[in-house]
Design an enzyme around this catalytic site. Sequence first.
Site, PDB file in Angstrom:
ATOM      1  N   ASN A  24      26.280  -1.717 -19.766  1.00  0.00           N
ATOM      2  CA  ASN A  24      25.572  -1.539 -18.499  1.00  0.00           C
ATOM      3  C   ASN A  24      25.358  -2.936 -17.908  1.00  0.00           C
ATOM      4  OD1 ASN A  24      23.032  -2.633 -19.524  1.00  0.00           O
ATOM      5  ND2 ASN A  24      22.800  -0.697 -20.599  1.00  0.00           N
TER       6      ASN A  24
ATOM      7  N   GLY B 243      25.400   5.438 -26.278  1.00  0.00           N
ATOM      8  CA  GLY B 243      26.840   5.596 -26.447  1.00  0.00           C
ATOM      9  C   GLY B 243      27.507   4.448 -27.162  1.00  0.00           C
TER      10      GLY B 243
ATOM     11  N   ASP C 287      28.049   1.454 -26.147  1.00  0.00           N
ATOM     12  CA  ASP C 287      27.311   0.208 -25.964  1.00  0.00           C
ATOM     13  C   ASP C 287      26.296   0.018 -27.094  1.00  0.00           C
ATOM     14  OD1 ASP C 287      26.355  -2.140 -24.766  1.00  0.00           O
ATOM     15  OD2 ASP C 287      25.223  -1.092 -23.216  1.00  0.00           O
TER      16      ASP C 287
ATOM     17  N   SER D 299      33.055   4.828 -18.863  1.00  0.00           N
ATOM     18  CA  SER D 299      32.338   5.618 -17.838  1.00  0.00           C
ATOM     19  C   SER D 299      32.364   7.129 -18.034  1.00  0.00           C
ATOM     20  CB  SER D 299      32.848   5.290 -16.419  1.00  0.00           C
ATOM     21  OG  SER D 299      32.396   4.032 -16.008  1.00  0.00           O
ATOM     22  N   THR D 300      32.969   7.622 -19.115  1.00  0.00           N
ATOM     23  CA  THR D 300      33.085   9.082 -19.275  1.00  0.00           C
ATOM     24  C   THR D 300      31.918   9.710 -20.034  1.00  0.00           C
ATOM     25  OG1 THR D 300      34.408   8.888 -21.296  1.00  0.00           O
ATOM     26  CG2 THR D 300      35.610   8.995 -19.203  1.00  0.00           C
ATOM     27  N   GLY D 301      31.003   8.901 -20.523  1.00  0.00           N
ATOM     28  CA  GLY D 301      29.833   9.427 -21.224  1.00  0.00           C
ATOM     29  C   GLY D 301      28.698   9.669 -20.252  1.00  0.00           C
TER      30      GLY D 301
ATOM     31  N   TYR E 198      27.770   8.085 -17.807  1.00  0.00           N
ATOM     32  CA  TYR E 198      28.086   7.773 -16.407  1.00  0.00           C
ATOM     33  C   TYR E 198      28.848   8.917 -15.729  1.00  0.00           C
ATOM     34  CZ  TYR E 198      26.478   2.921 -16.900  1.00  0.00           C
ATOM     35  OH  TYR E 198      25.733   1.783 -17.090  1.00  0.00           O
TER      36      TYR E 198
END
Length: 177
Positions: A25, A33, A35, A122-124, A126
């Site tokens: 982020n 996730g 990160d 970005s598929t989680g 986000y």
Amino acid sequence: MKKRIQLIQGDITKFEVDVIVNAANSSLLGGGGVDGAIHRAGGPSILEECYTIRDKHGECKVGEAVITNAGKLPAKFVIHTVGPVWNGGNKNEDQLLTNAYTNSLRLAKKNSLSTIAFPNISTGIYHFPKNRAAKIAIQAVRDFLKKDTQIKTVFFICFDLENLEIYQELLFVSEHS
């Protein structure tokens, strides 16, 4: 010749490559996730370096990328890139996601790294549509590899079966069309 794009289902924090990419982020301070998993597995030295980057340059903008040590991870480095939050597709999300992949590859090249592993950016949380994100990821990587010989292998590491199947289909179809 070994294919330059490889697909694997697994945990990116266990992968031994020159650099893994973190779907970070803007704060660079860890989160959920992938990160959070990278920060937990890598230990405090990654976060310390993220603080240093933030103090010097501010937050990381969407589509941009920065590099840190990999702490206790088997990779040598971590590239932190910020993917876009999905807002219906009218806020330049496709281009911002392309930029996240392309800027990560540029940073790997700049640091003379030849193997790089990407999560599904970005598929989680986000909520970027997985199929659309996979098409963008594959196209961005292929476009970069057409012009670059330093990056030897790009791995897409899919944590979940749904993403793995999407990538398998897209990679297989495009190889045989």
